[in-house]
Scaffold this motif. Structure first.
Motif, PDB file in Angstrom:
ATOM      1  N   ARG A  51       2.091  20.102  -4.919  1.00 47.20           N
ATOM      2  CA  ARG A  51       3.188  20.981  -4.496  1.00 47.20           C
ATOM      3  C   ARG A  51       2.870  21.743  -3.213  1.00 47.20           C
ATOM      4  NH1 ARG A  51       7.052  24.006  -8.843  1.00 47.20           N
ATOM      5  NH2 ARG A  51       8.743  24.522  -7.404  1.00 47.20           N
ATOM      6  N   ILE A  52       1.583  21.852  -2.893  1.00 46.54           N
ATOM      7  CA  ILE A  52       1.178  22.653  -1.737  1.00 46.54           C
ATOM      8  C   ILE A  52       1.090  21.819  -0.465  1.00 46.54           C
ATOM      9  CG2 ILE A  52      -0.645  24.130  -0.794  1.00 46.54           C
ATOM     10  CD1 ILE A  52      -1.375  24.836  -3.699  1.00 46.54           C
ATOM     11  N   PHE A  53       0.571  20.599  -0.563  1.00 49.25           N
ATOM     12  CA  PHE A  53       0.361  19.837   0.655  1.00 49.25           C
ATOM     13  C   PHE A  53       0.469  18.336   0.402  1.00 49.25           C
ATOM     14  CE2 PHE A  53      -3.709  18.106  -0.428  1.00 49.25           C
ATOM     15  CZ  PHE A  53      -4.310  19.049  -1.224  1.00 49.25           C
ATOM     16  N   LYS A  54       0.495  17.577   1.513  1.00 49.52           N
ATOM     17  CA  LYS A  54       0.431  16.125   1.466  1.00 49.52           C
ATOM     18  C   LYS A  54      -0.701  15.686   2.385  1.00 49.52           C
ATOM     19  CE  LYS A  54       3.851  14.000   3.602  1.00 49.52           C
ATOM     20  NZ  LYS A  54       5.228  13.612   4.008  1.00 49.52           N
ATOM     21  N   SER A  55      -1.468  14.709   1.951  1.00 45.38           N
ATOM     22  CA  SER A  55      -2.589  14.235   2.739  1.00 45.38           C
ATOM     23  C   SER A  55      -2.902  12.806   2.350  1.00 45.38           C
ATOM     24  CB  SER A  55      -3.800  15.150   2.526  1.00 45.38           C
ATOM     25  OG  SER A  55      -4.857  14.767   3.395  1.00 45.38           O
ATOM     26  N   SER A  56      -4.014  12.284   2.844  1.00 43.18           N
ATOM     27  CA  SER A  56      -4.437  10.935   2.491  1.00 43.18           C
ATOM     28  C   SER A  56      -5.922  10.779   2.746  1.00 43.18           C
ATOM     29  CB  SER A  56      -3.660   9.886   3.291  1.00 43.18           C
ATOM     30  OG  SER A  56      -3.852  10.076   4.674  1.00 43.18           O
ATOM     31  N   SER A  57      -6.531   9.853   2.037  1.00 46.29           N
ATOM     32  CA  SER A  57      -7.934   9.537   2.279  1.00 46.29           C
ATOM     33  C   SER A  57      -8.015   8.237   3.072  1.00 46.29           C
ATOM     34  CB  SER A  57      -8.695   9.404   0.959  1.00 46.29           C
ATOM     35  OG  SER A  57      -8.290   8.241   0.260  1.00 46.29           O
ATOM     36  N   SER A  58      -9.074   8.062   3.808  1.00 45.36           N
ATOM     37  CA  SER A  58      -9.266   6.840   4.582  1.00 45.36           C
ATOM     38  C   SER A  58      -9.736   5.699   3.677  1.00 45.36           C
ATOM     39  CB  SER A  58     -10.305   7.088   5.678  1.00 45.36           C
ATOM     40  OG  SER A  58      -9.834   8.020   6.619  1.00 45.36           O
ATOM     41  N   PRO A  59      -9.406   4.472   4.044  1.00 47.31           N
ATOM     42  CA  PRO A  59      -8.537   4.078   5.165  1.00 47.31           C
ATOM     43  C   PRO A  59      -7.063   4.167   4.773  1.00 47.31           C
ATOM     44  CG  PRO A  59      -9.392   2.123   4.090  1.00 47.31           C
ATOM     45  CD  PRO A  59     -10.024   3.295   3.377  1.00 47.31           C
ATOM     46  N   LYS A  60      -6.213   4.489   5.752  1.00 47.95           N
ATOM     47  CA  LYS A  60      -4.787   4.613   5.493  1.00 47.95           C
ATOM     48  C   LYS A  60      -4.119   3.260   5.698  1.00 47.95           C
ATOM     49  CE  LYS A  60      -0.849   7.614   6.585  1.00 47.95           C
ATOM     50  NZ  LYS A  60      -0.642   8.160   5.248  1.00 47.95           N
ATOM     51  N   SER A  61      -3.209   2.913   4.815  1.00 49.22           N
ATOM     52  CA  SER A  61      -2.509   1.631   4.911  1.00 49.22           C
ATOM     53  C   SER A  61      -1.249   1.692   4.051  1.00 49.22           C
ATOM     54  CB  SER A  61      -3.428   0.489   4.443  1.00 49.22           C
ATOM     55  OG  SER A  61      -2.807  -0.776   4.615  1.00 49.22           O
ATOM     56  N   TYR A  62      -0.544   0.574   3.978  1.00 52.11           N
ATOM     57  CA  TYR A  62       0.636   0.474   3.120  1.00 52.11           C
ATOM     58  C   TYR A  62       0.212   0.009   1.723  1.00 52.11           C
ATOM     59  CZ  TYR A  62       0.162  -4.425   4.534  1.00 52.11           C
ATOM     60  OH  TYR A  62      -0.325  -5.685   4.781  1.00 52.11           O
ATOM     61  N   THR A  63       1.118   0.154   0.767  1.00 47.14           N
ATOM     62  CA  THR A  63       0.891  -0.282  -0.615  1.00 47.14           C
ATOM     63  C   THR A  63       1.823  -1.445  -0.921  1.00 47.14           C
ATOM     64  OG1 THR A  63       0.288   1.966  -1.292  1.00 47.14           O
ATOM     65  CG2 THR A  63       0.945   0.430  -3.036  1.00 47.14           C
ATOM     66  N   HIS A  64       1.258  -2.577  -1.329  1.00 48.14           N
ATOM     67  CA  HIS A  64       2.062  -3.772  -1.606  1.00 48.14           C
ATOM     68  C   HIS A  64       1.909  -4.140  -3.079  1.00 48.14           C
ATOM     69  CE1 HIS A  64       3.255  -8.088  -0.106  1.00 48.14           C
ATOM     70  NE2 HIS A  64       4.180  -7.529  -0.857  1.00 48.14           N
ATOM     71  N   LEU A  65       2.978  -3.978  -3.845  1.00 50.01           N
ATOM     72  CA  LEU A  65       2.989  -4.357  -5.257  1.00 50.01           C
ATOM     73  C   LEU A  65       3.604  -5.749  -5.360  1.00 50.01           C
ATOM     74  CD1 LEU A  65       4.335  -0.989  -6.750  1.00 50.01           C
ATOM     75  CD2 LEU A  65       1.964  -1.646  -6.287  1.00 50.01           C
ATOM     76  N   GLN A  66       2.802  -6.730  -5.741  1.00 50.36           N
ATOM     77  CA  GLN A  66       3.233  -8.127  -5.721  1.00 50.36           C
ATOM     78  C   GLN A  66       3.471  -8.672  -7.128  1.00 50.36           C
ATOM     79  OE1 GLN A  66      -0.220  -8.976  -2.928  1.00 50.36           O
ATOM     80  NE2 GLN A  66       1.278 -10.430  -2.142  1.00 50.36           N
ATOM     81  N   ARG A  67       4.661  -9.265  -7.305  1.00 45.02           N
ATOM     82  CA  ARG A  67       5.028  -9.859  -8.605  1.00 45.02           C
ATOM     83  C   ARG A  67       5.521 -11.288  -8.441  1.00 45.02           C
ATOM     84  NH1 ARG A  67       6.978  -3.987  -8.787  1.00 45.02           N
ATOM     85  NH2 ARG A  67       5.466  -3.079 -10.192  1.00 45.02           N
ATOM     86  N   ASN A  68       5.163 -11.932  -7.320  1.00 42.53           N
ATOM     87  CA  ASN A  68       5.596 -13.308  -7.041  1.00 42.53           C
ATOM     88  C   ASN A  68       7.115 -13.432  -6.994  1.00 42.53           C
ATOM     89  OD1 ASN A  68       2.913 -14.395  -6.960  1.00 42.53           O
ATOM     90  ND2 ASN A  68       2.871 -14.298  -9.194  1.00 42.53           N
ATOM     91  N   SER A  69       7.754 -12.390  -6.503  1.00 38.67           N
ATOM     92  CA  SER A  69       9.209 -12.396  -6.370  1.00 38.67           C
ATOM     93  C   SER A  69       9.592 -12.791  -4.942  1.00 38.67           C
ATOM     94  CB  SER A  69       9.762 -11.005  -6.685  1.00 38.67           C
ATOM     95  OG  SER A  69      11.151 -10.942  -6.427  1.00 38.67           O
ATOM     96  N   LYS A  70      10.795 -13.309  -4.781  1.00 37.85           N
ATOM     97  CA  LYS A  70      11.329 -13.609  -3.454  1.00 37.85           C
ATOM     98  C   LYS A  70      12.182 -12.451  -2.926  1.00 37.85           C
ATOM     99  CE  LYS A  70       9.574 -17.598  -2.495  1.00 37.85           C
ATOM    100  NZ  LYS A  70       8.678 -17.731  -1.303  1.00 37.85           N
ATOM    101  N   HIS A  71      12.194 -11.365  -3.694  1.00 36.90           N
ATOM    102  CA  HIS A  71      12.949 -10.170  -3.326  1.00 36.90           C
ATOM    103  C   HIS A  71      11.955  -9.051  -3.016  1.00 36.90           C
ATOM    104  CE1 HIS A  71      16.014  -6.842  -4.653  1.00 36.90           C
ATOM    105  NE2 HIS A  71      15.813  -6.863  -3.335  1.00 36.90           N
ATOM    106  N   LEU A  72      12.021  -8.499  -1.816  1.00 36.52           N
ATOM    107  CA  LEU A  72      11.121  -7.418  -1.398  1.00 36.52           C
ATOM    108  C   LEU A  72      11.901  -6.133  -1.207  1.00 36.52           C
ATOM    109  CD1 LEU A  72       8.310  -6.398  -0.374  1.00 36.52           C
ATOM    110  CD2 LEU A  72       9.069  -7.076   1.924  1.00 36.52           C
ATOM    111  N   ILE A  73      11.361  -5.042  -1.742  1.00 31.48           N
ATOM    112  CA  ILE A  73      11.913  -3.707  -1.518  1.00 31.48           C
ATOM    113  C   ILE A  73      10.936  -2.948  -0.638  1.00 31.48           C
ATOM    114  CG2 ILE A  73      12.493  -1.515  -2.613  1.00 31.48           C
ATOM    115  CD1 ILE A  73      13.264  -3.154  -5.099  1.00 31.48           C
ATOM    116  N   ILE A  74      11.423  -2.389   0.466  1.00 33.88           N
ATOM    117  CA  ILE A  74      10.580  -1.600   1.359  1.00 33.88           C
ATOM    118  C   ILE A  74      10.985  -0.134   1.245  1.00 33.88           C
ATOM    119  CG2 ILE A  74       9.850  -1.167   3.728  1.00 33.88           C
ATOM    120  CD1 ILE A  74      10.283  -4.085   4.348  1.00 33.88           C
ATOM    121  N   LEU A  75      10.019   0.704   0.894  1.00 34.76           N
ATOM    122  CA  LEU A  75      10.225   2.145   0.723  1.00 34.76           C
ATOM    123  C   LEU A  75       9.290   2.893   1.665  1.00 34.76           C
ATOM    124  CD1 LEU A  75      10.012   1.787  -3.112  1.00 34.76           C
ATOM    125  CD2 LEU A  75      12.102   2.521  -1.973  1.00 34.76           C
TER     126      LEU A  75
END
Length: 285
Positions: free
Chosen positions: A170-194
């Motif tokens: 609730r106080i802050f947002k941060s990240s630890s290294s290395p920073k990258s995207y998150t890809h959840l793969q289910r062998n689908s042909k439909h991709l949702i980008i958030l």
């Protein structure tokens, strides 16, 4: 070998188009020697911001000003030259230009000490505030404990593809290294980008089957649009749920113009900043 830090001379060679993409601005039209953008300094409908690819310089015809990539980053982010160099060098994986708490993870470091299911009362309270049920949060995220400046902290964490963590409380947002995207793969042909972890959690609340049956890409930063483009051609349908701010809208316009199988889904939360803002509004109503 330690990565050499960028200086002013080497920074000027950093491609302006790439810097603009990191900042969420994409070209309206391109040619061999130049690219035209909507100005990052104001709202406009006709592209008046030119980037010379051969000279690696920019010029804003609307304001009659121009310069190099350092000038551009300083002006857009309202930051110092030192901060602009750090941004271009990606030294500060969680650098914040909204006056939030920020960590230079390369210099002082975030050290992850414990990862577990979310159970701390403060984090559960924060999830309630964001209209996210604990069960859904624990499906995709974890409670992450870490040290920073010899002090211990905890946050809700979403792991990325390089095993770094996006960290939120609730106080802050941060990240630890290395920073990258998150890809959840289910062998689908439909991709949702958030765009972020709370967009993922919000869509899981609003349409759990959609999230479970689709591959999901959480950018964790609009800057990773360029990186995830390599995956787009692997899918038959791609749905975008990016923020309703200038960076998100510019990225959406860029992708939908470039790829015919990409759909903009922001109408689902129009008049709201993002999916979580919409969800919270609906729950309060």
């Amino acid at each position: 070998m330690m990565k050499r830090k960028i200086n002013c001379e080497s920074a000027r060679a950093f491609p302006i188009e790439k810097a603009l993409a990191k900042l969420g601005h994409f070209p309206q039209r391109t040619a061999e020697k130049e690219a035209w953008f909507l100005s990052p300094f104001r709202s406009e409908t006709q592209a008046s911001f030119k980037v010379s690819k051969t000279m690696n310089r920019w010029y804003d015809h609307g304001e009659g000003i121009g310069g190099n990539v350092i000038d551009l980053v300083c002006r857009i982010l309202k930051c110092s030259v030192k901060e602009a160099l750090a941004y271009l060098n990606q030294d500060w994986s969680s650098f914040s230009f909204q006056q939030q708490q920020h960590f230079n993870t390369n210099d002082i470091g975030i050290t992850i000490t414990k990862i577990q299911n979310i159970k701390h009362p403060a984090l559960i309270q924060y999830l309630n505030f964001r209209a996210i049920p604990l069960q859904i949060a624990n499906t995709y995220c974890s409670e992450v404990w870490y040290t920073f400046k010899d002090k211990q902290f905890f946050a809700i964490g979403l792991q990325n593809n390089k095993n770094g963590w996006e960290l939120r409380n609730r106080i802050f947002k941060s990240s630890s290294s290395p920073k990258s995207y998150t890809h959840l793969q289910r062998n689908s042909k439909h991709l949702i980008i958030l765009e972020g972890m709370f967009d993922l959690l919000s869509l899981a609340v609003m349409n759990g089957s959609l999230i479970k049956d689709s591959d999901v890409m959480v950018l964790n930063s609009i800057a990773f649009i360029e990186n995830v483009e390599t995956h787009i051609s692997n899918y038959e349908i791609v749905d975008l749920y990016l923020d309703n701010d200038s960076a998100g809208q510019n990225a959406t316009l860029y992708l939908t113009k470039k790829y015919s199988h990409i759909n903009d889904q922001c109408d689902a939360y129009k008049n709201h900043k993002d999916l979580n803002d919409f969800l919270c509004h609906e729950r309060k109503g």
